[in-house]
Design a protein around this motif. Structure first.
Motif, PDB file in Angstrom:
ATOM      1  N   ILE A  17     -24.690  38.917 -83.379  1.00  0.00           N
ATOM      2  CA  ILE A  17     -23.992  39.874 -82.502  1.00  0.00           C
ATOM      3  C   ILE A  17     -22.528  39.466 -82.341  1.00  0.00           C
ATOM      4  CG2 ILE A  17     -23.819  40.713 -80.118  1.00  0.00           C
ATOM      5  CD1 ILE A  17     -26.217  41.999 -81.187  1.00  0.00           C
ATOM      6  N   GLN A  18     -22.284  38.190 -82.079  1.00  0.00           N
ATOM      7  CA  GLN A  18     -20.911  37.699 -81.894  1.00  0.00           C
ATOM      8  C   GLN A  18     -20.089  37.886 -83.162  1.00  0.00           C
ATOM      9  OE1 GLN A  18     -19.546  36.627 -78.990  1.00  0.00           O
ATOM     10  NE2 GLN A  18     -17.611  36.612 -80.081  1.00  0.00           N
ATOM     11  N   LEU A  46     -19.154  41.497 -83.592  1.00  0.00           N
ATOM     12  CA  LEU A  46     -18.097  41.821 -82.636  1.00  0.00           C
ATOM     13  C   LEU A  46     -16.742  41.307 -83.132  1.00  0.00           C
ATOM     14  CD1 LEU A  46     -17.540  43.065 -79.833  1.00  0.00           C
ATOM     15  CD2 LEU A  46     -18.017  40.820 -78.863  1.00  0.00           C
ATOM     16  N   GLU A  47     -16.703  40.059 -83.587  1.00  0.00           N
ATOM     17  CA  GLU A  47     -15.461  39.468 -84.107  1.00  0.00           C
ATOM     18  C   GLU A  47     -14.912  40.258 -85.289  1.00  0.00           C
ATOM     19  OE1 GLU A  47     -16.248  35.418 -85.200  1.00  0.00           O
ATOM     20  OE2 GLU A  47     -16.821  34.868 -83.163  1.00  0.00           O
ATOM     21  N   GLY A  75     -20.982  48.450 -83.673  1.00  0.00           N
ATOM     22  CA  GLY A  75     -21.906  48.082 -82.610  1.00  0.00           C
ATOM     23  C   GLY A  75     -23.113  47.377 -83.181  1.00  0.00           C
TER      24      GLY A  75
END
Length: 105
Positions: free
Chosen positions: A26-27, A30-31, A36
């Motif tokens: 997830i991180q 996002l980065e 999403g």
């Protein structure tokens, strides 16, 4: 928009670079600016080793986890490259899709 839908499969107790693999994915998404991602815990499942993984009342460490995301081809390619460069071993399914948002007036 055309792109890919990717689902990653892991367990609560598996870690990568000090984080649970689901959180790491997830991180990283996002980065990289992907559109999403969603992480869900499952009640039971088995993988390529045919070992049953399940959530237990007291111990959730073996609970199956899936991370799902849809993004444009370049974003998915960047994510897969980051996974490869970090030597993360995780099962996945990658499917071509059309995705987008519905708008109401």
């Amino acid at each position: 928009m055309q792109g890919f839908y990717v689902t990653f499969f892991t367990e609560q107790n598996r870690k990568h670079q000090g984080k649970p693999i689901g959180e790491w994915l997830i991180q990283k998404a996002l980065e990289l600016g992907l559109e999403g991602a969603t992480m869900s815990t499952m009640s039971e499942g088995f993988g390529h080793d045919h070992k049953l993984h399940s959530a237990h009342f007291i111990d959730l460490s073996d609970q199956p986890v899936k991370v799902m995301l849809a993004s444009h081809p370049e974003g998915i390619s960047q994510l897969m490259d980051a996974i490869k460069q970090s030597n993360l071993n995780v099962a996945y399914v990658k499917t071509p899709v059309e995705f987008g948002m519905t708008l109401t007036a």
